[in-house]
Design a protein around this motif. Sequence first.
Motif, PDB file in Angstrom:
ATOM      1  N   TYR A  29       0.923  -1.150   0.030  1.00 38.62           N
ATOM      2  CA  TYR A  29       0.050   0.038   0.146  1.00 38.62           C
ATOM      3  C   TYR A  29       1.013   1.185  -0.042  1.00 38.62           C
ATOM      4  CZ  TYR A  29      -3.025   3.705   2.044  1.00 38.62           C
ATOM      5  OH  TYR A  29      -3.738   4.799   2.250  1.00 38.62           O
ATOM      6  N   HIS A  31       0.246   5.861  -0.511  1.00 39.48           N
ATOM      7  CA  HIS A  31      -0.623   6.999  -0.483  1.00 39.48           C
ATOM      8  C   HIS A  31       0.162   8.132  -0.973  1.00 39.48           C
ATOM      9  CE1 HIS A  31      -3.302  10.236   1.260  1.00 39.48           C
ATOM     10  NE2 HIS A  31      -3.314  10.283  -0.058  1.00 39.48           N
ATOM     11  N   CYS A 119      -3.183   8.479 -13.735  1.00 41.48           N
ATOM     12  CA  CYS A 119      -4.482   9.134 -13.676  1.00 41.48           C
ATOM     13  C   CYS A 119      -4.109  10.243 -14.820  1.00 41.48           C
ATOM     14  CB  CYS A 119      -4.688   9.610 -12.311  1.00 41.48           C
ATOM     15  SG  CYS A 119      -3.439  10.932 -11.580  1.00 41.48           S
ATOM     16  N   TYR A 194      -3.630   6.383  -4.600  1.00 38.24           N
ATOM     17  CA  TYR A 194      -3.368   5.230  -3.805  1.00 38.24           C
ATOM     18  C   TYR A 194      -3.059   4.051  -4.660  1.00 38.24           C
ATOM     19  CZ  TYR A 194      -6.258   8.412  -0.819  1.00 38.24           C
ATOM     20  OH  TYR A 194      -6.879   9.227  -0.151  1.00 38.24           O
ATOM     21  N   TRP A 200      -3.421  -2.281  -8.123  1.00 35.43           N
ATOM     22  CA  TRP A 200      -4.519  -1.392  -8.344  1.00 35.43           C
ATOM     23  C   TRP A 200      -4.117  -0.004  -8.045  1.00 35.43           C
ATOM     24  CZ3 TRP A 200      -5.654  -6.174  -5.840  1.00 35.43           C
ATOM     25  CH2 TRP A 200      -6.068  -7.065  -6.566  1.00 35.43           C
ATOM     26  N   ARG A 201      -4.895   0.926  -8.820  1.00 33.00           N
ATOM     27  CA  ARG A 201      -4.398   2.413  -8.394  1.00 33.00           C
ATOM     28  C   ARG A 201      -6.062   3.053  -8.489  1.00 33.00           C
ATOM     29  NH1 ARG A 201       0.695   4.646  -9.861  1.00 33.00           N
ATOM     30  NH2 ARG A 201       2.024   3.303  -9.860  1.00 33.00           N
ATOM     31  N   PHE A 202      -6.139   3.817  -7.095  1.00 34.77           N
ATOM     32  CA  PHE A 202      -7.311   4.517  -6.893  1.00 34.77           C
ATOM     33  C   PHE A 202      -6.953   6.058  -6.811  1.00 34.77           C
ATOM     34  CE2 PHE A 202      -7.514   0.276  -5.136  1.00 34.77           C
ATOM     35  CZ  PHE A 202      -8.740  -0.114  -5.660  1.00 34.77           C
ATOM     36  N   PHE A 203      -7.999   7.038  -7.149  1.00 34.23           N
ATOM     37  CA  PHE A 203      -7.704   8.362  -7.060  1.00 34.23           C
ATOM     38  C   PHE A 203      -8.869   9.186  -6.597  1.00 34.23           C
ATOM     39  CE2 PHE A 203      -6.070   6.323 -10.917  1.00 34.23           C
ATOM     40  CZ  PHE A 203      -4.713   6.419 -10.711  1.00 34.23           C
ATOM     41  N   ARG A 204      -8.487  10.291  -6.155  1.00 34.13           N
ATOM     42  CA  ARG A 204      -9.689  11.371  -5.591  1.00 34.13           C
ATOM     43  C   ARG A 204      -8.762  12.521  -5.459  1.00 34.13           C
ATOM     44  NH1 ARG A 204     -10.296  12.326   0.176  1.00 34.13           N
ATOM     45  NH2 ARG A 204      -8.678  11.486   1.242  1.00 34.13           N
TER      46      ARG A 204
END
Length: 229
Positions: A29, A31, A119, A194, A200-204
Motif C-alpha cells: 500500500y 498513498h 491518472c 493510492y 491497483w490504483r485509486f484516485f480522488r
Amino acid sequence: MSALQKLKERIKEKGLRHTFSTLWKRFVYFHWELLWMERDLVSPIPPHTLRPYTPLRLETITAQNAGAFAKHFGDRVGTMAELADEGHTGHMYLDDEGNTVAFIWGSNGDYYDRHYYGCRFPVNEGEFFEFGGEQIRAYWGSTLSVDFQLDLWKAMQAKGCNKVVDVCETHNIPALKLHIRMGYKEQGRVMHVYGLFGRWRFFRETRYSGSRLDALRKPSQPTVAAPAA
C-alpha cells in the motif's frame, strides 16, 4: 546475486525500517499527495543563488532523436518516443557528446499519465500541464532547473498558452522548493493517488485553504525581471 542476498545487502545499506517501508509501499500500500500548482508565464522570477553551468544544446524531442536518452536515461528511451508521438512538447538538453542530460515536457491538453501516476490531469483553456522535468546529478543546484522551465514556457506561449499548471508530490521537498523558487502558487487542490498490492490504483481530489508550503519558504527578497519572452 539471489533475491535474498539483494535483500540482505539493502537492509545492511538502508536499514531494516527503511527497507520494510519501501517494500510495503511497493507491494502492499502507498498513498501519494500531489499538490496542484500554477503560475503565469510573464511575472518576474524571484532571485536565486544557483550556480551557472556549461552551455548545452536544446532540441525538441521527437521519436527519431529519443535515442539521445540512452546514456543517462536508458530506461526512458521508449517513453520519450511515445510522448513525442502523442503530440506533447518536449525539450531535451544535450552535452558536447550528444547525450541528454536534462529534459522537460508540456501538454496543452488534458494529460493522461499512463507511465507513472496512472491518472488524468485536466487542463483548462489557455493552460498547459508541465511534467517530467529532470536532470542528471551533475546539474543539480545549477540554473538549468530554471532555464529549462523558461524555455518551455516560451515555447508554450507561442502555442497560445498563458499559464502553466502541474502537480508536485508532498514528500519531494527539493521539487517543492523549486516551485517556490520559480514563483508558483498553490491552487488549494490535492490529487490523491493510492496503490494497493502493486496492482491497483485509486484516485480522488480534495481541497484545502491556506498554504502547505509556508514552512519551506525563505524570507522574501526583491524580485528580478524574467528574461524577455
